[in-house]
Write a protein that holds these residues in place. Structure first.
Motif, PDB file in Angstrom:
ATOM      1  N   GLN A  30      -5.657   1.570  -0.540  1.00 62.35           N
ATOM      2  CA  GLN A  30      -5.866   0.332  -1.298  1.00 62.35           C
ATOM      3  C   GLN A  30      -7.186   0.383  -2.059  1.00 62.35           C
ATOM      4  O   GLN A  30      -7.251  -0.010  -3.221  1.00 62.35           O
ATOM      5  CB  GLN A  30      -5.830  -0.877  -0.372  1.00 62.35           C
ATOM      6  N   GLU A  35      -0.919   3.037  -3.785  1.00 64.00           N
ATOM      7  CA  GLU A  35       0.078   2.374  -2.946  1.00 64.00           C
ATOM      8  C   GLU A  35      -0.103   2.865  -1.509  1.00 64.00           C
ATOM      9  O   GLU A  35       0.045   4.062  -1.242  1.00 64.00           O
ATOM     10  CB  GLU A  35       1.488   2.698  -3.452  1.00 64.00           C
ATOM     11  N   SER A  94       7.614   3.260   5.471  1.00 64.09           N
ATOM     12  CA  SER A  94       6.338   2.632   5.127  1.00 64.09           C
ATOM     13  C   SER A  94       5.342   2.768   6.280  1.00 64.09           C
ATOM     14  O   SER A  94       5.709   3.149   7.392  1.00 64.09           O
ATOM     15  CB  SER A  94       6.567   1.145   4.838  1.00 64.09           C
TER      16      SER A  94
END
Length: 190
Positions: A30, A35, A94
């Motif tokens: 970040q 991403e 993720s």
């Protein structure tokens, strides 16, 4: 030291550390304007599994001994986790997926009785690899020569991937559980 006393705290400590590394990876990505979930695709070399696989394999390796040392077959859900590791290039998932896998593994380990694996020390363990190689050993040999090295291989790979890609990790991040043993007054100041 019994198999349970050796394996469960080791896996628990390192998985907690791994979870913290993922938090640092998210913050690093970040801060760099990237991403955060893209971290799951990072590798050290083109021919190795990505971070997503290393996390999945770490969790698989932490749970596999629970079944093997109790003489139980590996459940379908655990085999699916290993399969997901093999397919991590195509489906990395993720960071929150990875954190959920770690949290589930920690919960699983946390529910074990203090002697849950101890009856398996003398149990014959047969490991059959996908390439056809088979290993025969006792539960004690399996814990020492397979379970711990395999777990650490994937934990270290995850750590190295993140370090290689700029996440600020150091020794204290790798073994944060050691801070509980620091003798008062011995930490250098400044």
């Amino acid at each position: 030291m019994s198999p349970t006393q050796l394996l469960v705290p080791t896996f628990t400590q390192m998985l907690r550390a791994q979870s913290a590394w993922l938090d640092k990876a998210a913050a690093h990505r970040q801060a760099a304007g990237g991403e955060p979930d893209a971290a799951m695709t990072l590798k050290l070399a083109a021919d190795m599994y990505p971070l997503a696989a290393q996390v999945r394999f770490s969790c698989f390796q932490a749970m596999e001994p629970v079944y093997r040392l109790r003489g139980e077959p590996l459940p379908a859900a655990l085999l699916a986790l290993r399969e997901a590791g093999w397919n991590a290039d195509a489906q990395p998932g993720s960071l929150s997926d990875a954190q959920a896998i770690i949290a589930g593994t920690l919960a699983f380990l946390g529910e074990l009785a203090p002697d849950a694996l101890d009856g398996g020390a003398a149990l014959p363990i047969a490991l059959e690899m996908p390439n056809g190689v088979a290993f025969d050993m006792t539960g004690e040999q399996y814990a020492r020569d397979w379970a711990l090295p395999q777990f650490y291989f994937h934990a270290i790979a995850a750590y190295a991937i993140l370090r290689h890609h700029g996440v600020e990790l150091g020794k204290a991040d790798y073994v944060p559980h050691m801070l509980a043993y620091v003798r008062p007054g011995t930490i250098p100041q400044g």
